[in-house]
Design a protein around this motif. Structure first.
Motif, PDB file in Angstrom:
ATOM      1  N   VAL A   2       0.591  -1.155   0.260  1.00  0.00           N
ATOM      2  CA  VAL A   2      -0.385   0.129  -0.126  1.00  0.00           C
ATOM      3  C   VAL A   2       1.053   1.320  -0.680  1.00  0.00           C
ATOM      4  CG1 VAL A   2      -1.813   1.730   1.205  1.00  0.00           C
ATOM      5  CG2 VAL A   2      -1.895  -1.412   1.200  1.00  0.00           C
ATOM      6  N   ARG A   3       0.571   2.071  -1.145  1.00  0.00           N
ATOM      7  CA  ARG A   3       1.675   3.317  -0.837  1.00  0.00           C
ATOM      8  C   ARG A   3       0.715   5.043  -0.840  1.00  0.00           C
ATOM      9  NH1 ARG A   3       3.045   4.266  -7.504  1.00  0.00           N
ATOM     10  NH2 ARG A   3       0.876   4.082  -7.251  1.00  0.00           N
ATOM     11  N   ALA A   4       1.155   5.515   0.001  1.00  0.00           N
ATOM     12  CA  ALA A   4       1.099   6.623   0.845  1.00  0.00           C
ATOM     13  C   ALA A   4       0.744   7.480   0.195  1.00  0.00           C
ATOM     14  CB  ALA A   4       2.190   7.312   1.733  1.00  0.00           C
ATOM     15  N   GLY A   5       0.299   8.424   0.609  1.00  0.00           N
ATOM     16  CA  GLY A   5      -0.406   9.618  -0.580  1.00  0.00           C
ATOM     17  C   GLY A   5      -0.028  10.776   0.079  1.00  0.00           C
ATOM     18  N   LEU A   6       0.735  11.244   1.242  1.00  0.00           N
ATOM     19  CA  LEU A   6       0.734  12.108   2.237  1.00  0.00           C
ATOM     20  C   LEU A   6       1.839  11.985   2.356  1.00  0.00           C
ATOM     21  CD1 LEU A   6      -1.485  13.884   4.777  1.00  0.00           C
ATOM     22  CD2 LEU A   6      -1.722  11.413   3.660  1.00  0.00           C
ATOM     23  N   VAL A   7       2.684  13.139   3.394  1.00  0.00           N
ATOM     24  CA  VAL A   7       3.772  13.098   4.053  1.00  0.00           C
ATOM     25  C   VAL A   7       3.108  13.926   5.470  1.00  0.00           C
ATOM     26  CG1 VAL A   7       5.744  13.460   5.004  1.00  0.00           C
ATOM     27  CG2 VAL A   7       5.817  12.982   3.200  1.00  0.00           C
ATOM     28  N   LYS A   8       3.025  12.801   6.711  1.00  0.00           N
ATOM     29  CA  LYS A   8       1.930  13.545   7.713  1.00  0.00           C
ATOM     30  C   LYS A   8       3.370  14.028   9.453  1.00  0.00           C
ATOM     31  CE  LYS A   8       0.220  13.335  11.661  1.00  0.00           C
ATOM     32  NZ  LYS A   8      -1.285  13.370  12.267  1.00  0.00           N
ATOM     33  N   VAL A   9       3.684  15.060   9.133  1.00  0.00           N
ATOM     34  CA  VAL A   9       4.691  15.318   9.856  1.00  0.00           C
ATOM     35  C   VAL A   9       4.208  16.829  11.489  1.00  0.00           C
ATOM     36  CG1 VAL A   9       6.442  15.717   8.319  1.00  0.00           C
ATOM     37  CG2 VAL A   9       5.418  17.941   8.678  1.00  0.00           C
ATOM     38  N   ALA A  10       4.389  17.374  12.476  1.00  0.00           N
ATOM     39  CA  ALA A  10       4.106  18.023  13.561  1.00  0.00           C
ATOM     40  C   ALA A  10       4.461  18.864  14.012  1.00  0.00           C
ATOM     41  CB  ALA A  10       3.858  16.777  14.867  1.00  0.00           C
ATOM     42  N   GLY A  11       4.205  20.107  14.422  1.00  0.00           N
ATOM     43  CA  GLY A  11       4.604  21.120  14.784  1.00  0.00           C
ATOM     44  C   GLY A  11       4.678  21.055  16.597  1.00  0.00           C
ATOM     45  N   GLY A  12       5.275  22.095  17.116  1.00  0.00           N
ATOM     46  CA  GLY A  12       4.955  22.075  18.890  1.00  0.00           C
ATOM     47  C   GLY A  12       3.915  23.118  19.438  1.00  0.00           C
ATOM     48  N   PHE A  13       4.233  23.517  20.560  1.00  0.00           N
ATOM     49  CA  PHE A  13       2.626  24.033  20.787  1.00  0.00           C
ATOM     50  C   PHE A  13       3.782  25.469  20.330  1.00  0.00           C
ATOM     51  CE2 PHE A  13       1.445  26.622  24.771  1.00  0.00           C
ATOM     52  CZ  PHE A  13       0.039  27.096  24.501  1.00  0.00           C
ATOM     53  N   HIS A  14       3.914  26.878  20.134  1.00  0.00           N
ATOM     54  CA  HIS A  14       4.024  27.820  19.629  1.00  0.00           C
ATOM     55  C   HIS A  14       5.451  27.561  19.400  1.00  0.00           C
ATOM     56  CE1 HIS A  14       0.085  30.686  20.504  1.00  0.00           C
ATOM     57  NE2 HIS A  14       0.098  29.547  21.775  1.00  0.00           N
ATOM     58  N   GLY A  15       6.290  26.620  18.363  1.00  0.00           N
ATOM     59  CA  GLY A  15       7.202  26.488  17.734  1.00  0.00           C
ATOM     60  C   GLY A  15       7.443  25.333  17.658  1.00  0.00           C
ATOM     61  N   LEU A  16       8.948  25.086  16.940  1.00  0.00           N
ATOM     62  CA  LEU A  16       9.463  23.871  16.550  1.00  0.00           C
ATOM     63  C   LEU A  16      10.868  23.901  16.811  1.00  0.00           C
ATOM     64  CD1 LEU A  16       8.596  24.928  12.698  1.00  0.00           C
ATOM     65  CD2 LEU A  16       7.407  23.136  13.969  1.00  0.00           C
ATOM     66  N   ASP A  17      10.194  22.410  17.728  1.00  0.00           N
ATOM     67  CA  ASP A  17      11.791  21.496  18.325  1.00  0.00           C
ATOM     68  C   ASP A  17      12.834  21.285  17.379  1.00  0.00           C
ATOM     69  OD1 ASP A  17      11.149  19.458  18.398  1.00  0.00           O
ATOM     70  OD2 ASP A  17      10.142  18.674  19.892  1.00  0.00           O
ATOM     71  N   ALA A  18      13.980  20.291  17.666  1.00  0.00           N
ATOM     72  CA  ALA A  18      14.703  19.999  17.016  1.00  0.00           C
ATOM     73  C   ALA A  18      14.009  18.764  16.252  1.00  0.00           C
ATOM     74  CB  ALA A  18      15.854  19.526  17.474  1.00  0.00           C
ATOM     75  N   HIS A  19      13.278  18.212  16.734  1.00  0.00           N
ATOM     76  CA  HIS A  19      12.607  17.168  16.325  1.00  0.00           C
ATOM     77  C   HIS A  19      11.629  17.093  14.775  1.00  0.00           C
ATOM     78  CE1 HIS A  19      11.025  12.440  16.358  1.00  0.00           C
ATOM     79  NE2 HIS A  19       9.392  13.613  15.756  1.00  0.00           N
ATOM     80  N   ALA A  20      10.731  18.343  15.304  1.00  0.00           N
ATOM     81  CA  ALA A  20       9.836  18.712  14.370  1.00  0.00           C
ATOM     82  C   ALA A  20      10.949  19.457  12.984  1.00  0.00           C
ATOM     83  CB  ALA A  20       8.794  20.014  14.672  1.00  0.00           C
ATOM     84  N   ARG A  21      11.935  20.189  12.810  1.00  0.00           N
ATOM     85  CA  ARG A  21      13.207  20.822  12.405  1.00  0.00           C
ATOM     86  C   ARG A  21      13.208  19.438  11.515  1.00  0.00           C
ATOM     87  NH1 ARG A  21      13.690  26.120  12.120  1.00  0.00           N
ATOM     88  NH2 ARG A  21      12.662  26.772  13.962  1.00  0.00           N
ATOM     89  N   TRP A  22      14.426  18.518  12.208  1.00  0.00           N
ATOM     90  CA  TRP A  22      14.350  17.186  11.306  1.00  0.00           C
ATOM     91  C   TRP A  22      13.303  16.266  10.548  1.00  0.00           C
ATOM     92  CZ3 TRP A  22      13.862  12.441  13.922  1.00  0.00           C
ATOM     93  CH2 TRP A  22      14.104  10.774  13.136  1.00  0.00           C
ATOM     94  N   THR A  23      12.358  16.416  11.245  1.00  0.00           N
ATOM     95  CA  THR A  23      11.297  15.820  10.353  1.00  0.00           C
ATOM     96  C   THR A  23      10.266  16.200   9.590  1.00  0.00           C
ATOM     97  OG1 THR A  23       9.027  15.845  11.791  1.00  0.00           O
ATOM     98  CG2 THR A  23      10.395  14.260  12.536  1.00  0.00           C
ATOM     99  N   MET A  24      10.293  17.794   9.736  1.00  0.00           N
ATOM    100  CA  MET A  24       9.906  18.756   7.995  1.00  0.00           C
ATOM    101  C   MET A  24      11.071  18.930   7.113  1.00  0.00           C
ATOM    102  SD  MET A  24       7.851  21.374   9.809  1.00  0.00           S
ATOM    103  CE  MET A  24       6.482  20.796  11.663  1.00  0.00           C
ATOM    104  N   ALA A  25      12.102  18.238   7.560  1.00  0.00           N
ATOM    105  CA  ALA A  25      13.006  18.169   6.136  1.00  0.00           C
ATOM    106  C   ALA A  25      13.158  17.330   5.890  1.00  0.00           C
ATOM    107  CB  ALA A  25      14.794  19.087   6.870  1.00  0.00           C
ATOM    108  N   ALA A  26      12.726  16.750   6.174  1.00  0.00           N
ATOM    109  CA  ALA A  26      12.202  14.903   6.010  1.00  0.00           C
ATOM    110  C   ALA A  26      11.540  14.952   5.337  1.00  0.00           C
ATOM    111  CB  ALA A  26      12.728  13.706   6.442  1.00  0.00           C
ATOM    112  N   ALA A  27      10.849  15.674   4.919  1.00  0.00           N
ATOM    113  CA  ALA A  27       9.446  15.299   4.378  1.00  0.00           C
ATOM    114  C   ALA A  27       9.403  16.201   3.769  1.00  0.00           C
ATOM    115  CB  ALA A  27       8.127  16.449   5.615  1.00  0.00           C
ATOM    116  N   ALA A  28      10.739  17.449   3.665  1.00  0.00           N
ATOM    117  CA  ALA A  28      10.085  17.937   1.973  1.00  0.00           C
ATOM    118  C   ALA A  28      11.318  17.748   0.938  1.00  0.00           C
ATOM    119  CB  ALA A  28      11.308  19.577   2.570  1.00  0.00           C
ATOM    120  N   GLU A  29      12.176  16.786   1.892  1.00  0.00           N
ATOM    121  CA  GLU A  29      13.191  15.767   0.466  1.00  0.00           C
ATOM    122  C   GLU A  29      12.280  14.831  -0.203  1.00  0.00           C
ATOM    123  OE1 GLU A  29      16.652  13.105   0.434  1.00  0.00           O
ATOM    124  OE2 GLU A  29      16.218  14.519   1.985  1.00  0.00           O
TER     125      GLU A  29
END
Length: 303
Positions: free
Chosen positions: A126-153
């Protein structure tokens, strides 16, 4: 040719019908002990109830290693007649144990996303049709930045849309600065979720002006005080000329919230939310949010 990648294959956007743009058929997290969405029969009942009210598609935002049960999704789609879109991606770190995060450390995370978008999730095919990532409460921690960079790639490699969990509806501008500014993802490929949980009309307009999609997805028992403000927020965006950027979803995250267990569940979106929005902005506008908007948001010229 643009297509939405469903668990039964790619379909043209006009085949989505009425789309629940953010929901969960299966979901497990250490933050929800005893409330996991694991029952295939309950998922089948939710889909049947949704279909009976005119529903045509469900976008499941359950990401990597959170109990997606990808192998069960094709049969559920065939039996219900509802299109199902699966997700890859990674949620906030608190939803995982250290051993899971260790599996995808470093550059491998983007490789996981791309593989699940193009080859399949695990051995399910089964192939995925989107990438889901997450921010934090009023900001972005290192984990969020890492996952969003991977999502952008992964987006650059495939064209896939990126859906973002906004914690309590906050941090949207930080997300856009990172994804669309620093990382270069076109805003029309980004869906921001949970904006109903932060009914800041000025902020909503700033977000809409970026060109991304705004998802109003609930209800949520933890944020019930914002439910009654949602129609006004939608009306303000429609009157501002942004109706084509709005999406609607149910976001069922616990077993207790399912309609089969006495909660609102997936049917509530069409049984109650739709009629309330129709009263505020009109049937035609709401109909386009459920159909045309969702088709544009989740369809891709896949690479």
């Amino acid at each position: 040719m643009r297509a939405v990648r469903t668990v039964l294959g790619d379909v043209p956007p006009e085949r989505l019908g009425v789309c629940d743009a953010h929901d969960h058929l299966f979901l497990s997290s250490p933050l929800l002990p005893g409330q996991e969405l694991r029952s295939a029969s309950a998922a089948r009942a939710e889909l049947a109830a949704f279909r009976e009210l005119g529903g045509g598609s469900v976008v499941q935002w359950t990401p990597y290693r959170m109990g997606r049960r990808a192998a069960d999704l094709p049969s559920l789609a065939r039996e219900s007649g509802v299109n199902i879109v699966a997700a890859t991606g990674l949620h906030q770190a608190r939803h995982y144990g250290d051993e899971v995060l260790a599996e995808v450390r470093g550059p491998r995370l983007a490789e996981v996303f791309v593989a699940e978008l193009t080859v399949g999730i695990g051995v399910s095919g089964v192939r995925a049709g989107l990438v889901k990532v997450a921010g934090g409460f009023h900001g972005l921690d290192a984990h969020a930045r890492w996952t969003m960079a991977a999502a952008a790639e992964a987006h650059r490699a495939t064209g896939a849309p990126i859906a973002v969990h906004l914690e309590l509806g906050t941090g949207a501008l930080d997300v856009l600065d990172l994804l669309c500014g620093e990382l270069g993802v076109p805003p029309e490929r980004v869906v921001l979720g949970h904006l109903n949980r932060s009914p800041d009309l000025v902020m909503h307009r700033h977000i809409a002006e970026s060109g991304c999609y705004l998802a109003f997805d609930g209800p949520s028992s933890a944020h019930h005080a914002t439910d009654w403000r949602m129609p006004d927020a939608v009306l303000a965006l429609v009157e501002g000329g942004f109706g084509q950027r709005l999406l609607l979803g149910g976001d069922t995250t616990t077993a207790a919230a399912r309609s089969v267990n006495g909660g609102p569940g997936m049917p509530y979106l069409l049984r109650r939310v739709r009629e309330r929005l129709v009263a505020g902005v009109g049937e035609g506008v709401v109909g386009r949010m459920f159909t045309e908007n969702a088709g544009r948001a989740f369809s891709v010229e896949w690479r």
